[in-house]
Design an enzyme around this catalytic site. Structure first.
Site, mmCIF file in Angstrom:
data_model
loop_
_atom_site.group_PDB
_atom_site.id
_atom_site.type_symbol
_atom_site.label_atom_id
_atom_site.label_comp_id
_atom_site.label_asym_id
_atom_site.label_seq_id
_atom_site.Cartn_x
_atom_site.Cartn_y
_atom_site.Cartn_z
ATOM 1 N N ASP A 99 1.017 -1.310 -0.095
ATOM 2 C CA ASP A 99 0.033 -0.083 -0.074
ATOM 3 C C ASP A 99 0.944 1.278 0.025
ATOM 4 O O ASP A 99 1.853 1.217 0.726
ATOM 5 C CB ASP A 99 -0.689 -0.128 1.287
ATOM 6 C CG ASP A 99 -2.321 0.483 0.939
ATOM 7 O OD1 ASP A 99 -2.355 1.539 0.519
ATOM 8 O OD2 ASP A 99 -3.375 -0.243 1.278
ATOM 9 N N ASP A 201 -2.984 4.666 -2.202
ATOM 10 C CA ASP A 201 -4.373 5.144 -1.325
ATOM 11 C C ASP A 201 -4.727 6.453 -1.825
ATOM 12 O O ASP A 201 -3.859 7.300 -2.046
ATOM 13 C CB ASP A 201 -3.668 5.114 0.018
ATOM 14 C CG ASP A 201 -4.745 5.558 1.070
ATOM 15 O OD1 ASP A 201 -5.697 4.798 1.229
ATOM 16 O OD2 ASP A 201 -4.414 6.653 1.603
ATOM 17 N N GLU A 256 -6.541 4.191 -5.791
ATOM 18 C CA GLU A 256 -7.918 4.347 -5.114
ATOM 19 C C GLU A 256 -8.610 5.572 -5.483
ATOM 20 O O GLU A 256 -7.933 6.503 -5.254
ATOM 21 C CB GLU A 256 -7.732 3.900 -3.654
ATOM 22 C CG GLU A 256 -8.942 3.810 -2.830
ATOM 23 C CD GLU A 256 -9.111 4.421 -1.414
ATOM 24 O OE1 GLU A 256 -10.063 4.083 -0.672
ATOM 25 O OE2 GLU A 256 -7.994 5.161 -0.952
ATOM 26 N N HIS A 329 -11.045 -3.481 3.655
ATOM 27 C CA HIS A 329 -10.846 -2.873 5.126
ATOM 28 C C HIS A 329 -11.624 -1.895 5.382
ATOM 29 O O HIS A 329 -11.834 -1.430 6.572
ATOM 30 C CB HIS A 329 -9.501 -2.816 5.336
ATOM 31 C CG HIS A 329 -8.884 -1.453 4.798
ATOM 32 N ND1 HIS A 329 -8.695 -1.821 3.173
ATOM 33 C CD2 HIS A 329 -8.312 -0.423 4.909
ATOM 34 C CE1 HIS A 329 -8.028 -0.669 2.854
ATOM 35 N NE2 HIS A 329 -8.119 0.283 3.844
ATOM 36 N N ASP A 330 -12.306 -1.243 4.461
ATOM 37 C CA ASP A 330 -12.770 0.089 4.460
ATOM 38 C C ASP A 330 -14.341 -0.078 4.529
ATOM 39 O O ASP A 330 -15.055 0.937 4.680
ATOM 40 C CB ASP A 330 -12.606 1.246 3.399
ATOM 41 C CG ASP A 330 -11.296 1.566 3.801
ATOM 42 O OD1 ASP A 330 -10.666 1.724 4.548
ATOM 43 O OD2 ASP A 330 -10.719 1.962 2.489
HETATM 44 C C1 GLC Z 1 -7.986 5.312 2.035
HETATM 45 C C2 GLC Z 1 -7.920 3.783 2.948
HETATM 46 C C3 GLC Z 1 -8.660 4.128 4.280
HETATM 47 C C4 GLC Z 1 -7.771 5.218 4.994
HETATM 48 C C5 GLC Z 1 -7.887 6.441 4.078
HETATM 49 C C6 GLC Z 1 -7.105 7.511 4.398
HETATM 50 O O1 GLC Z 1 -9.358 5.322 1.824
HETATM 51 O O2 GLC Z 1 -8.185 2.530 2.323
HETATM 52 O O3 GLC Z 1 -8.383 2.993 5.006
HETATM 53 O O4 GLC Z 1 -8.518 5.568 6.214
HETATM 54 O O5 GLC Z 1 -7.567 6.164 2.577
HETATM 55 O O6 GLC Z 1 -5.456 7.061 4.274
#
Ligand code: GLC
Ligand code: CA
Length: 556
Positions: A99, A201, A256, A329-330
């Site tokens: 990540d 991310d 993402e 995980h979100d």
């Molecule tokens: C992304 C991650 C999440 C995190 C956010 C800030 O959305 O998947 O878990 O809280 O970024 O880094």
């Protein structure tokens, strides 16, 4: 015909290490635990592992606030054990993806600590430090997505710093070429070690509008978003990373992109010389039972789910490549959201078939393969996730009572996906021999890896078989996508076609019996049923009436 390519053919398993497997008995999942489970991971017939952040972190956002990009969190191990995991994964044909969280660092990262020391410190310009507007007023009106306003005041400097997420996650100033050099340096560090790529991310947030203007229109808890989402410079920065670093390695990147639409995604992933990412994680299909965030809930609507998937399938066809997922995980556990806890195995298989056989690279999140469910906690204090607390605070400020807010959290919290992995019916689900850092769902005695391992009808073995089938049948990877019955509120039906082969996927999202009639030109008795979640699969008049959450897949 599509150009063949490894990242299109692979499937990826996502590990959120803290809750995966504890190898040294301190109650926290770690890399010794991962090492001991590499055979298990390979047995899922995936081809790669994406690790949520493994780096040192004060854990304001559980790893997504990084204080050292070139090391391993002591809770998880060290670089030596990481290299063992990397080699062990490679020996088993599994690629490894890290990540990459570079929209922000932790406020405990040495760069930030330096940047606070003075306006003339060489690291000052690594972040967005600005003077406030008069006394006590931040430089603009942007909201933090994790807590109140997006600016935090520093008395010593008499300046404010920007944090789109928590105040322990200051945003990096990517406009500073030195910061971009740091990012490239981090990339090279891991790629040179043998890592195979990155999940990037909130990468669409890394450029902020010139002058950081205040937003004229206030959005609930997201004011200012348009000034840091998908600005044109993001593409330039990613192109720079690609040309200066990534192009020198046989690696892969998935970005993402919150609130992403396919046309914007294509600006990053369109095949050709301007491609800067291999694929984009979008959220549209995660809103079939909620609105923008998991906290604003509405009843599950299959049509919304199908529309979202089909929109992306069509838009990417022949132009870009999809990242497919149902959990990470979100988000809460998908069976608890879109399926049925009562028909856990049936709905789990139906949900799995409805995305694994689409066109794209499937991701499977730890525990999803055994059908782990949401874990409602007894009080808000028990939640660990910062976003849950932020959403609870907002909900309370809108006048919702404590128990209503707890109910929301129980359904929507990201912690639902972060409980300990259920390996067996041993104490603590076999996750640890110590005392676990977070809850273990009581249902572990029934729902665990061991109990499903040798059961041919288990959800676990369905995931294995489906992913093996995907490997063996190019129609699943490279075929086209045609949706049927888009207006059905109960059935998700699509076909895939490649070089004379056809796959027909029929997934019920309902307990109710629903009559399915094969689409024009398809004769079920001419095909071979390759998957199903019930015995005795009769076909009557070229169709059938579904049993609860029935799923069938035919190959022609
Ligand atoms: C992304 C991650 C999440 C995190 C956010 C800030 O959305 O998947 O878990 O809280 O970024 O880094
Ligand atoms: Ca441990």
């Amino acid at each position: 015909m599509e150009k063949k390519c490894w990242y299109k053919e692979m499937a990826v398993y996502q590990i959120w290490c803290r809750s995966f497997c504890d190898g040294n008995g301190d109650g926290i999942g770690d890399l010794w635990g991962v090492l001991s489970k590499l055979d298990y991971i390979a047995s899922l017939n995936v081809d790669g592992i994406w690790f949520s952040p493994l780096y040192p972190s004060p854990n304001s956002d559980y790893g997504y606030d990084i204080s050292d990009y070139k090391s391993i969190h002591p809770d998880f191990g060290d670089l030596e054990i990481f290299k063992k995991v990397l080699d062990g994964a490679h020996e088993r044909g599994l690629r490894v993806f890290m990540d990459l969280v570079v929209n922000h660092t932790s406020d405990e990262h040495p760069w930030f600590i330096e940047s606070k020391k003075g306006t003339d410190n060489p690291y000052h310009d690594y972040y967005y430090w600005r003077k406030g507007k008069g006394k006590k007023r931040p430089p603009n009106n942007w909201d933090s997505l994790f807590e109140g306003g997006a600016w935090e005041y520093d008395k010593n400097l008499d300046e404010w710093y920007l944090h789109i997420f928590s105040k322990k996650q200051p945003d990096l100033n990517m406009a500073n070429p030195k910061v971009r050099e740091e990012v490239k340096d981090i990339m090279r560090f891991w790629l040179d070690m043998g890592v195979d790529g990155f999940r990037e991310d909130v990468i669409t947030y890394i450029s902020k509008a010139e002058g950081l203007p205040s937003a004229k229109v206030k959005l609930p808890a997201a004011t200012g978003m348009q000034y840091y989402t998908n600005l044109p410079k993001v593409h330039d920065y990613l192109a720079e990373f690609k040309h200066d670093v990534l192009d020198f390695y046989d690696c892969f990147t998935v970005g993402e992109g919150p609130r992403m639409e396919p046309d914007v995604a294509l600006s990053y992933v369109r095949e050709g010389k301007d491609k800067v990412l291999d694929m984009m994680i979008n959220f549209s299909h995660m809103e079939a039972d909620c609105f923008i965030t998991d906290f604003i809930q509405r009843p599950f609507d299959l049509i919304k789910l199908k529309k979202a998937f089909t929109k992306w399938q069509k838009a990417m066809y022949g132009k870009g490549w999809n990242a497919l997922y149902m959990e990470n995980h979100d988000h809460p556990r998908v069976i608890s959201r879109y399926g049925s806890e009562k028909y856990r195995v049936e709905s789990g298989k139906s949900i799995a078939a409805s995305y694994l056989f689409q066109r794209g690279t499937p991701f499977v999140y730890q525990g999803q393969e055994i059908g782990m469910l949401n874990t409602p906690l007894g009080s808000l204090d028990e939640y660990k996730d910062i976003m849950t607390h932020n959403n609870a605070r907002i909900a309370r400020s809108l006048g919702l009572g404590k128990s209503t807010v707890l109910k929301l959290a129980q359904k929507a919290s990201r912690d639902n996906a972060r409980t300990c992995m259920q390996w067996s019916d041993a104490p603590n689900a076999g996750f640890t021999e110590g005392s676990p850092w977070f809850v273990v769902n009581d249902n572990y005695r029934k729902i665990n890896v061991e109990s499903q391992q040798n059961d041919p009808d288990s959800l676990l073995n369905f995931y294995r078989d489906a992913l093996q089938f995907r490997r063996d049948n190019p129609v699943v990877v490279y075929g086209d996508y045609v949706e049927h019955l888009p207006k059905s509120r109960e059935l998700f039906v699509y076909e895939r076609n490649l070089a004379g082969k056809k796959l027909l996927v029929i997934c019920s999202y309902s307990e109710k019996p629903v009559r399915f009639d094969a689409p024009e030109g398809i004769h079920l008795d001419e095909g071979k049923q390759v998957f199903g979640n019930y015995e005795n699969n009769f076909v009557i008049s070229n169709g059938f009436t579904t049993r609860p959450y029935e799923m069938r897949v035919y190959l022609f």
